[in-house]
Design a protein around this motif. Sequence first.
Motif, PDB file in Angstrom:
ATOM      1  N   GLN A 186       0.822  -1.216   0.000  1.00 32.71           N
ATOM      2  CA  GLN A 186       0.000   0.000   0.000  1.00 32.71           C
ATOM      3  C   GLN A 186       0.857   1.267   0.000  1.00 32.71           C
ATOM      4  O   GLN A 186       0.388   2.338  -0.364  1.00 32.71           O
ATOM      5  N   SER A 187       2.125   1.140   0.370  1.00 27.58           N
ATOM      6  CA  SER A 187       3.000   2.311   0.456  1.00 27.58           C
ATOM      7  C   SER A 187       3.714   2.611  -0.853  1.00 27.58           C
ATOM      8  O   SER A 187       4.054   3.769  -1.114  1.00 27.58           O
TER       9      SER A 187
ATOM     10  N   ILE B 157      -5.177  -0.839   5.226  1.00 29.27           N
ATOM     11  CA  ILE B 157      -5.292  -0.143   3.941  1.00 29.27           C
ATOM     12  C   ILE B 157      -5.697   1.317   4.135  1.00 29.27           C
ATOM     13  O   ILE B 157      -5.118   2.223   3.525  1.00 29.27           O
TER      14      ILE B 157
ATOM     15  N   SER C 185      -3.158   4.316   3.217  1.00 34.54           N
ATOM     16  CA  SER C 185      -3.599   5.127   2.076  1.00 34.54           C
ATOM     17  C   SER C 185      -3.823   6.578   2.468  1.00 34.54           C
ATOM     18  O   SER C 185      -3.428   7.501   1.738  1.00 34.54           O
TER      19      SER C 185
ATOM     20  N   SER D 172      -1.157   7.037  -5.477  1.00 36.99           N
ATOM     21  CA  SER D 172      -1.797   6.071  -4.572  1.00 36.99           C
ATOM     22  C   SER D 172      -2.565   4.994  -5.326  1.00 36.99           C
ATOM     23  O   SER D 172      -3.177   4.126  -4.700  1.00 36.99           O
TER      24      SER D 172
ATOM     25  N   LYS E 243      -3.594   1.711  -7.224  1.00 34.49           N
ATOM     26  CA  LYS E 243      -3.184   0.305  -7.150  1.00 34.49           C
ATOM     27  C   LYS E 243      -3.794  -0.437  -8.328  1.00 34.49           C
ATOM     28  O   LYS E 243      -4.932  -0.163  -8.721  1.00 34.49           O
TER      29      LYS E 243
ATOM     30  N   GLU F  25       0.412  -4.552  -8.000  1.00 38.90           N
ATOM     31  CA  GLU F  25       0.039  -5.014  -6.666  1.00 38.90           C
ATOM     32  C   GLU F  25      -0.692  -6.355  -6.730  1.00 38.90           C
ATOM     33  O   GLU F  25      -0.467  -7.239  -5.893  1.00 38.90           O
TER      34      GLU F  25
ATOM     35  N   ASN G 285     -10.067   0.481  -5.907  1.00 38.02           N
ATOM     36  CA  ASN G 285      -9.114   1.579  -6.090  1.00 38.02           C
ATOM     37  C   ASN G 285      -8.942   1.909  -7.565  1.00 38.02           C
ATOM     38  O   ASN G 285      -8.985   3.087  -7.961  1.00 38.02           O
TER      39      ASN G 285
END
Length: 802
Positions: free
Chosen positions: A196-197, A382, A386, A415, A417, A421, A449
């Motif tokens: 998530q980063s 998450i 986020s 951000s 995804k 991912e 997302n």
Amino acid sequence: MDTLNVTFWNELSSRGYSFEGTKYCENQPVLVNSFGVWEKYLIQSYHGLLIWDYDLPQLEAVIVLVLCLWNFFYFLLKKIRLPVPRITSMMLAGAALSQTSLLPNDWLVQRIFFPDDLRPKIPDTLGAFAFVFYWFLEGVKMDVGMIKRTGSKAVVTGIVTVLFPIFTANIVFGSLRETGGKNLTGVEYRTIIFMQSISAFTGISRLIRDLEIDHSEFGRIVLSTAMVADATGVGINVVALFAWSDWRVSAFQGVGVLGFVIVLVLVFRPLMLLVVRRTPEEKPVKEYVIYILIILSFFCFEYLKMLHFFPAIGPFLLGLCVPHGPPLGSALIQKFESFNTGMLLPLFLFFPMLQIDGPWLVEEVQRLKHYDGQMYEALTIIVVVSASKIFFTTIPPLLAKMPLTDSFVMSLVLSNKGFVEMCYFMYAVEKQTLQVKSFTTLALMILFNSTVLPVVIHYLYDGSKRFICFQKRNLVSLKLGSEMKFLTCIHKSDHIAGVINFLEQSFPLEDSTLTCYVLNLVELVGLDNPLFISHQMQKAEPGHRSYSTNVLIAFDNFKHYWKSITVELFTSISNPKYMHQEIYSLALDKQASFIMLPFHKIWSLDQTTVVSEDVIRRRVNINVLRQAPCSVGILVHRQNMGKHTYKVCAIFVGGKDDREALAMGKHMMRNQKVSLTVLKLIPGTLVGMTTGWDQMLDTAELKETMRNNSTPSEGEQNYVEYVEETVDDGSDTSRILLSMASTFDLFVVGRSSGIGTDVTRALSEWTEFDELGVIGDLLVSSDFPQRGSVLVVQQQQNVACR
């Protein structure tokens, strides 16, 4: 892929499904195709198999169904004006059919998508092939040289967008990263926090390309930032592997990866450069080179997998070593990109989404109200990561004076995804470090997302506004003797002579105030992202092919011959669909007053046949005319003029485009070799003629031009001749122009000249090229004598009020 499938089928078995009594056994030979459509009913009615029980028909059925389903979602979302990327539509297709696994086993859908688990999974294997090939092609398209052009702001933002969310998650979740929570293990905590980063460059570049903002300055900043963020993420991943693994294993992996990179850089990269150098100009590379690279990409995948690294990095690094552009990089992209992305890759994204466990999701949603459950833990991670990522990513560009909306949009883009991912989570399931139920939650969040964020970004960021000009940038408002800034576009080497000849004959280059910006437009092939090269700032590296060699040599000689003129050279390598945006950006940046475009047709030396007709270039010209930030001209070059008097005819009916054509003639009069004739065509009736303020401007511009109307005195060559002709319809216009066609070297006419008046009546229906206007189209038609060149002018359209 096999471990993932077995894990999934184990999950189905745990839900009460039985897979006993299968028709297939591993020790039997694989039956690729049936013995005909009547096999079941006529030949072997008592033990014949259905067509779906054979591997090839089952594979074909899966490909067709997946292709139809994801395209249905894509065009449906496009129809309701939701800019959702193609990859998201592929995942939606899998999610839509995910619950078909709950249907009875004898249903047709079950037999196609969920065959007996002992059978070879050919569609899955084909999807895995697409997965490896996708990463290899992404590496080929990526321009590593972008790292050199990355500014300090992008570096800071790229580091902040990865590190700060990780720091925040470490503070919030503390020891849970090691011990795990009630429903998630420590490894799952670390995996979700890390994924998530990060900001994956390949996913973000595809997103901004789908949103059509990759050719903007904003898009370039985001790409540079994403590249830094990706590099930061890789660095953190390497550190984490050493921190959380046995040092012996980590050392073995480190040496293996380092040796792999050294071999790629010192062996394969030079070999590929050698292949490029030995390939003749504009000739394709040998086919065996392509096949060797494909085999190597799969070898790299298996090698990294053996080292227990994320195996997709292997083919990606090999792709980075491939010299981008023609002949090698572009050949790979042209041959395989469309087929892999459109046909095979949907299989890879479709089948993992089939693993979504619907009944379990319903149970977990009900547990959310009690702040409990595996989904609750995953969603908590998450949301925290986020939110912190969006917040901290917005700050650096905001401090760098970027508008708040653009800074926020940039944080949303970083951000996003998607494919990267999803691949990593699937890899984690295969390695059994991530539960299938956790994968269900994470896959749905990626789907959410990648569906919602592009829509939000599309409505927050209005890319069209960046080309609005708040000043008048046209020739009418430009005072005589002041600096003229021309932006000249070159598509092919054939356009160079016409442009240079026009500049030499039309302007006083001995004592010139002309600044000429030359933009060479090259079609983007074999690269993922557009390139913009300033040849004042960047020099070609030894041994590298230049996209603009002929243009550079020609205009460099032109600049040295006419030392008073200022020439700056640029190259834009971009998708033809967005070339007009590159032209807009440079025109705004350099405050150009006039953009000159070459006509898309090129004639032979005797002017009898068309040598080249490029429809793509015509589309670029039309796009430029729609929203250009300054005046635009399309030059139809016929033949080079000599050193003697340059006879120019400016056709005037009335209107802003005709005033711009007159202004062009007025500025050209500063050259003593230019002889200007103003041909005013007066309609027989006043229908469609300019009135009021426009008519006053027409009169003023004519008077301004005619101030030089005098008989040439001794020692002077240039003068203005004024001719008036009354016309009743288009046939009169055609007759008058035909009578003087051989007299002039250049015709200058407004694009909208005479439209709606008697001057063009009966001619409009025969117009072939709308971008030239009615009269301009007549001047370049096959019925017109092929001698004089034609310049069709359009005055600046979009001047915004502050």
